[in-house]
Motif scaffolding. Structure first.
Motif, PDB file in Angstrom:
ATOM      1  N   LEU A 100       1.194  -0.829   0.022  1.00 25.24           N
ATOM      2  CA  LEU A 100       0.022   0.111   0.581  1.00 25.24           C
ATOM      3  C   LEU A 100       0.795   1.552   0.137  1.00 25.24           C
ATOM      4  N   GLY A 101       0.120   2.283  -1.101  1.00 26.97           N
ATOM      5  CA  GLY A 101       0.945   3.677  -0.448  1.00 26.97           C
ATOM      6  C   GLY A 101       0.282   4.546  -0.224  1.00 26.97           C
ATOM      7  N   GLN A 102       0.599   5.687  -0.513  1.00 25.38           N
ATOM      8  CA  GLN A 102       0.123   7.163  -0.199  1.00 25.38           C
ATOM      9  C   GLN A 102      -1.216   7.037  -0.896  1.00 25.38           C
ATOM     10  N   PRO A 103      -2.232   8.005  -0.342  1.00 21.64           N
ATOM     11  CA  PRO A 103      -3.654   7.821  -0.596  1.00 21.64           C
ATOM     12  C   PRO A 103      -3.768   8.847  -2.298  1.00 21.64           C
ATOM     13  N   ALA A 104      -4.350   8.058  -2.386  1.00 20.52           N
ATOM     14  CA  ALA A 104      -5.002   8.807  -3.935  1.00 20.52           C
ATOM     15  C   ALA A 104      -5.855  10.013  -4.307  1.00 20.52           C
ATOM     16  N   LEU A 112     -14.150   3.546   2.284  1.00 21.58           N
ATOM     17  CA  LEU A 112     -13.199   3.592   1.345  1.00 21.58           C
ATOM     18  C   LEU A 112     -12.576   4.720   1.232  1.00 21.58           C
ATOM     19  N   GLN A 113     -10.968   4.322   0.638  1.00 21.35           N
ATOM     20  CA  GLN A 113     -10.211   5.003  -0.433  1.00 21.35           C
ATOM     21  C   GLN A 113      -9.284   4.471  -1.046  1.00 21.35           C
ATOM     22  N   ASP A 114      -9.343   5.424  -1.878  1.00 20.91           N
ATOM     23  CA  ASP A 114      -8.210   4.471  -3.232  1.00 20.91           C
ATOM     24  C   ASP A 114      -6.636   5.139  -2.768  1.00 20.91           C
ATOM     25  N   LEU A 115      -5.685   4.547  -3.138  1.00 14.68           N
ATOM     26  CA  LEU A 115      -4.876   4.165  -3.084  1.00 14.68           C
ATOM     27  C   LEU A 115      -4.186   4.084  -3.542  1.00 14.68           C
ATOM     28  N   HIS A 116      -2.121   4.904  -3.846  1.00 16.51           N
ATOM     29  CA  HIS A 116      -1.350   4.159  -4.783  1.00 16.51           C
ATOM     30  C   HIS A 116      -0.947   2.912  -4.542  1.00 16.51           C
ATOM     31  N   HIS A 117      -0.419   2.504  -5.352  1.00 18.96           N
ATOM     32  CA  HIS A 117       1.022   1.354  -4.732  1.00 18.96           C
ATOM     33  C   HIS A 117       2.405   1.651  -4.531  1.00 18.96           C
ATOM     34  N   GLU A 118       2.982   0.812  -4.080  1.00 18.31           N
ATOM     35  CA  GLU A 118       4.112   1.684  -3.534  1.00 18.31           C
ATOM     36  C   GLU A 118       5.283   1.728  -4.149  1.00 18.31           C
ATOM     37  N   GLN A 119       4.798   0.967  -5.671  1.00 20.40           N
ATOM     38  CA  GLN A 119       6.133   1.333  -6.639  1.00 20.40           C
ATOM     39  C   GLN A 119       5.473   1.605  -7.715  1.00 20.40           C
ATOM     40  N   ASP A 120       5.986   2.636  -8.509  1.00 21.92           N
ATOM     41  CA  ASP A 120       5.546   3.337  -9.826  1.00 21.92           C
ATOM     42  C   ASP A 120       5.274   2.333 -10.790  1.00 21.92           C
ATOM     43  N   GLY A 121       4.115   2.305 -11.383  1.00 21.94           N
ATOM     44  CA  GLY A 121       3.769   2.223 -12.503  1.00 21.94           C
ATOM     45  C   GLY A 121       3.097   0.827 -12.217  1.00 21.94           C
ATOM     46  N   PRO A 154      -0.810  -1.130 -10.242  1.00 25.31           N
ATOM     47  CA  PRO A 154      -2.008  -0.532 -10.311  1.00 25.31           C
ATOM     48  C   PRO A 154      -2.486  -0.716  -8.270  1.00 25.31           C
ATOM     49  N   GLY A 155      -2.504   0.219  -8.020  1.00 25.23           N
ATOM     50  CA  GLY A 155      -2.810   0.977  -6.845  1.00 25.23           C
ATOM     51  C   GLY A 155      -4.189  -0.060  -6.005  1.00 25.23           C
ATOM     52  N   TRP A 156      -4.160   0.608  -5.004  1.00 28.01           N
ATOM     53  CA  TRP A 156      -5.072   0.019  -4.447  1.00 28.01           C
ATOM     54  C   TRP A 156      -6.595   0.358  -3.622  1.00 28.01           C
ATOM     55  N   LEU A 157      -8.176  -0.208  -3.129  1.00 26.82           N
ATOM     56  CA  LEU A 157      -8.591   0.400  -2.633  1.00 26.82           C
ATOM     57  C   LEU A 157      -9.169  -0.271  -1.167  1.00 26.82           C
ATOM     58  N   LEU A 158      -8.627   0.879  -0.693  1.00 30.83           N
ATOM     59  CA  LEU A 158      -8.845   0.199   0.953  1.00 30.83           C
ATOM     60  C   LEU A 158     -10.101   0.518   1.898  1.00 30.83           C
ATOM     61  N   TYR A 159     -10.556  -0.844   1.740  1.00 30.58           N
ATOM     62  CA  TYR A 159     -11.924  -0.152   3.164  1.00 30.58           C
ATOM     63  C   TYR A 159     -12.368  -1.040   4.464  1.00 30.58           C
ATOM     64  N   VAL A 160     -12.355   0.170   5.275  1.00 27.73           N
ATOM     65  CA  VAL A 160     -13.111  -1.131   6.285  1.00 27.73           C
ATOM     66  C   VAL A 160     -14.749  -1.302   6.713  1.00 27.73           C
ATOM     67  N   VAL A 161     -15.192  -1.891   7.003  1.00 24.98           N
ATOM     68  CA  VAL A 161     -16.778  -2.104   7.387  1.00 24.98           C
ATOM     69  C   VAL A 161     -16.812  -2.520   9.176  1.00 24.98           C
ATOM     70  N   ALA A 162     -17.859  -2.286   9.691  1.00 24.73           N
ATOM     71  CA  ALA A 162     -17.592  -2.414  11.225  1.00 24.73           C
ATOM     72  C   ALA A 162     -18.344  -3.827  11.066  1.00 24.73           C
ATOM     73  N   GLY A 163     -17.026  -4.539  11.958  1.00 27.47           N
ATOM     74  CA  GLY A 163     -17.369  -5.632  12.123  1.00 27.47           C
ATOM     75  C   GLY A 163     -16.927  -6.546  11.679  1.00 27.47           C
ATOM     76  N   ARG A 164     -16.198  -6.608  10.630  1.00 29.09           N
ATOM     77  CA  ARG A 164     -15.474  -7.167   9.834  1.00 29.09           C
ATOM     78  C   ARG A 164     -13.603  -6.626   9.770  1.00 29.09           C
ATOM     79  N   PRO A 165     -13.297  -7.837   9.468  1.00 30.15           N
ATOM     80  CA  PRO A 165     -11.895  -7.744   9.335  1.00 30.15           C
ATOM     81  C   PRO A 165     -11.234  -6.220   8.246  1.00 30.15           C
ATOM     82  N   PRO A 166     -10.511  -5.898   8.442  1.00 29.43           N
ATOM     83  CA  PRO A 166     -10.599  -4.714   6.942  1.00 29.43           C
ATOM     84  C   PRO A 166      -9.921  -5.483   5.708  1.00 29.43           C
TER      85      PRO A 166
END
Length: 604
Positions: free
Chosen positions: A230-234, A245-254, A256-268
């Motif tokens: 996971l890189g910095q927020p996009a 939810l939040q879009d994130l960059h990948h730690e490596q340039d070039g 594809p990034g990530w989508l981080l999400y959390v839901v109550a009662g579930r693991p992130p």
């Protein structure tokens, strides 16, 4: 009466967009006759400009799907043209707003209002902090390729959105320099230093920024998943129902990034951007709904209670929490993602449950009706070559075999070989065929019929149906031979329903093309029905157990029944063994719901 932004939003929330007609475009409302064509970079720039203009102007709402007329040099909201939900990607709109506008406006809401034929989309931009200026890359050079070293400031002025002139931008900068108490050179140096610092790898947008009440939770999730790359927020985080939810960059340039999400009662979880886009795309065709509200969010593997990752090479994703119910997104060998529901049963019936039964009164009908809510079925049609192929296939179909089987088990060879058009209509948008086994007097004894109908103004889904009908038990007994019993056993009912389901789900849909290449606008369902429809002389419909031997199910606490039905939510196409298993489970569920509480699965 709508007279201001508050009452306009209230009308939209109440699904009454017609209340906006007659308003003039003002500082707080802008109407669009058609959706932003987001495949066109110029339209993306227009979207960002419109939203940022309202953010800089005290808030407002953009209504998409209302045409205007010019009256005394003012644009008046004239009539609703409506918007096809399949043409608007709500998630893409949200993402573009976050990507193009700096800082991303808070609380922007994208939604639907109204019913079919008068449905409009809207973008609600609430009033923002008074000391914040919202900017976007200046529209220079090639559209869609913004220069990161340029800036433009849109502002709402009456019924239009304009770019702030260069002189006014200079005045704003000068005012800021004066307020800093520094010389121009010092102020610019300090500004560049701050910008560089904020753009560095350890600052800028914060994880969780945008949902302050969930920020600590999202930061904890980020720390648990950071090793995944996971890189910095996009962009800023946003809320989606109970999730953040939040879009994130990948730690490596070039990469594809990530989508981080959390839901109550579930693991992130962290979802690779390509997989996340496939999830959103799978739910995009849900009419009048946000894709995620329809399809739901990824759910963790069974017994997982720690943070987890869906990598870019994942082959399947389980989803739940949406209006479509639990489902699975699976990637084919060719890389194509497709959503299918996880099987479940209910007693809910669709509007087409009794399609094609008008004027018919068989002693017993065994029916499998498949609802196929394909997205964008308009171009589908029944071509002549496909109709001809179906006519060749029907004598060898599963439902023809089932009809033949019923007579052969009673010692008579009465093959279901001759199929004729009818009783349903035949056109470029429908097919209907019937096979009749006649009694001694030439009247129908038993029948099999099939039909498929493309959507109409009354029905929005493709409907495929296969029936086996015991029209006249006495005529059937006569043609079978003396002493033959026409009451069906449970094993025969299962065999017929299985064959009818297979025919309706796999053979009939091929008449309009390749179903595997079509997306869903809602979950597909199959309705299995057993009905006695031939009333006795007193007008009362007979009980099912007069036509089907139900004694092995035990007593019925609900009393006599002339019909039973069950709905299966499942993918139409499946291997035969899986269909057999689901059929048995569905029938066990059905008879239990209809009062046979002592029935066991092994009796079916």
């Amino acid at each position: 009466m709508v007279k201001d932004l508050k009452s306009a939003l209230a009308a939209l929330n109440a699904h009454e967009p017609v209340s906006l007609l007659g308003l003039r475009e003002t500082q707080w409302i802008d109407a669009k006759g058609r959706p932003y064509q987001l495949a066109d970079p110029k339209a993306v720039e227009e979207l960002a400009k419109d939203v940022a203009g309202f953010a800089n102007g005290g808030g407002g709402v953009i209504v998409i799907g209302i045409a205007t007329r010019l009256e005394h040099d003012e644009e008046i909201l004239d009539h609703i043209v409506g918007v096809d939900p399949a043409t608007v990607n709500m998630d893409q709109i949200r993402k573009l707003i976050r990507q193009w506008i700096t800082p991303a406006p808070r609380g922007v809401r994208v939604g639907w209002s109204g019913a079919d034929g008068e449905r409009v989309a809207f973008i609600d931009v609430p009033a923002q902090a008074g000391d914040t200026l919202f900017v976007l890359p200046a529209p220079v050079g090639k559209p869609g390729s913004p220069r990161t070293d340029t800036v433009a400031v849109p502002r709402r002025d009456g019924d239009s959105t304009h770019w702030l002139p260069r002189t006014e931008i200079q005045q704003l900068l000068s005012a800021g320099v004066r307020a800093s108490g520094m010389t121009t050179a010092q102020a610019l140096t300090d500004l560049v230093r701050q910008a560089t610092s904020k753009a560095g790898p350890d600052s800028g947008l914060r994880v969780g920024q945008g949902v302050p009440e969930r920020e600590r939770e999202m930061r904890a999730a980020y720390e648990q998943l950071a090793d995944a790359g996971l890189g910095q927020p996009a962009g800023e985080a946003w809320a989606q129902g109970s999730a953040a939810l939040q879009d994130l960059h990948h730690e490596q340039d070039g990469v594809p990034g990530w989508l981080l999400y959390v839901v109550a009662g579930r693991p992130p979880a962290a979802v690779a951007a390509p997989v996340w886009q496939a999830i959103v795309e799978a739910g995009r065709h849900a009419p009048g709904q946000d894709p995620l509200a329809a399809i739901g969010l990824p759910c963790p593997p069974k017994d997982t209670d720690t943070a987890w990752v869906i990598a870019a090479d994942a082959r399947s994703v389980d989803l739940d929490g949406g209006s479509w119910g639990a489902g699975r997104l699976t990637r084919s060998e060719r890389g194509v993602w497709r959503w299918q529901p996880l099987p479940r049963f209910s007693l809910n019936q669709g509007r087409s449950a009794e399609i094609g039964t008008s004027g018919q009164t068989p002693a017993l009908r065994l029916r499998a009706l498949v609802n196929l809510p394909w997205a964008d079925p308009g171009p589908l049609e029944v071509s002549k070559p496909r109709r001809k192929l179906l006519e060749q296939q029907l004598p060898h179909s599963a439902v023809a075999g089932a009809l033949t089987m019923l007579s052969r088990r009673r010692g008579a060879d009465l093959p279901a070989a001759r199929w004729e058009r009818g009783p349903f209509s035949n056109s470029a948008r429908s097919v209907g065929y019937v096979c009749t086994i006649a009694g001694p007097d030439g009247g129908p004894a038993v029948k099999a019929s099939v039909m498929l109908a493309l959507p109409t103004t009354m029905e929005s889904t493709v409907v495929a149906c296969a029936d086996v009908l015991i029209e006249n038990p006495e005529a059937w007994a006569a043609v079978l031979g003396a002493g033959e019993e026409t009451q069906l056993g449970l094993d025969e009912v299962q065999a017929v329903l299985l064959a009818a389901w297979e025919t309706a789900a796999e053979l009939l849909p091929d008449v309009v093309g390749d179903p595997a290449g079509l997306s869903w606008a809602a979950p597909p369902t199959t309705e299995l029905r057993m009905t006695c429809e031939q009333p006795a002389d007193n007008g009362v419909l007979p009980d099912l157990d007069t036509r089907v031997d139900l004694t092995s199910l035990g007593p019925n606490d609900g009393g006599p029944r002339s019909r039973m039905a069950v709905t299966i939510t499942a993918a139409p196409a499946m291997v035969r063994a899986e269909r057999q298993r689901l059929l048995r489970e569905a029938l066990a569920y059905m008879v239990g719901q209809f009062g046979y509480v002592d029935a066991e699965m092994d009796l079916l």
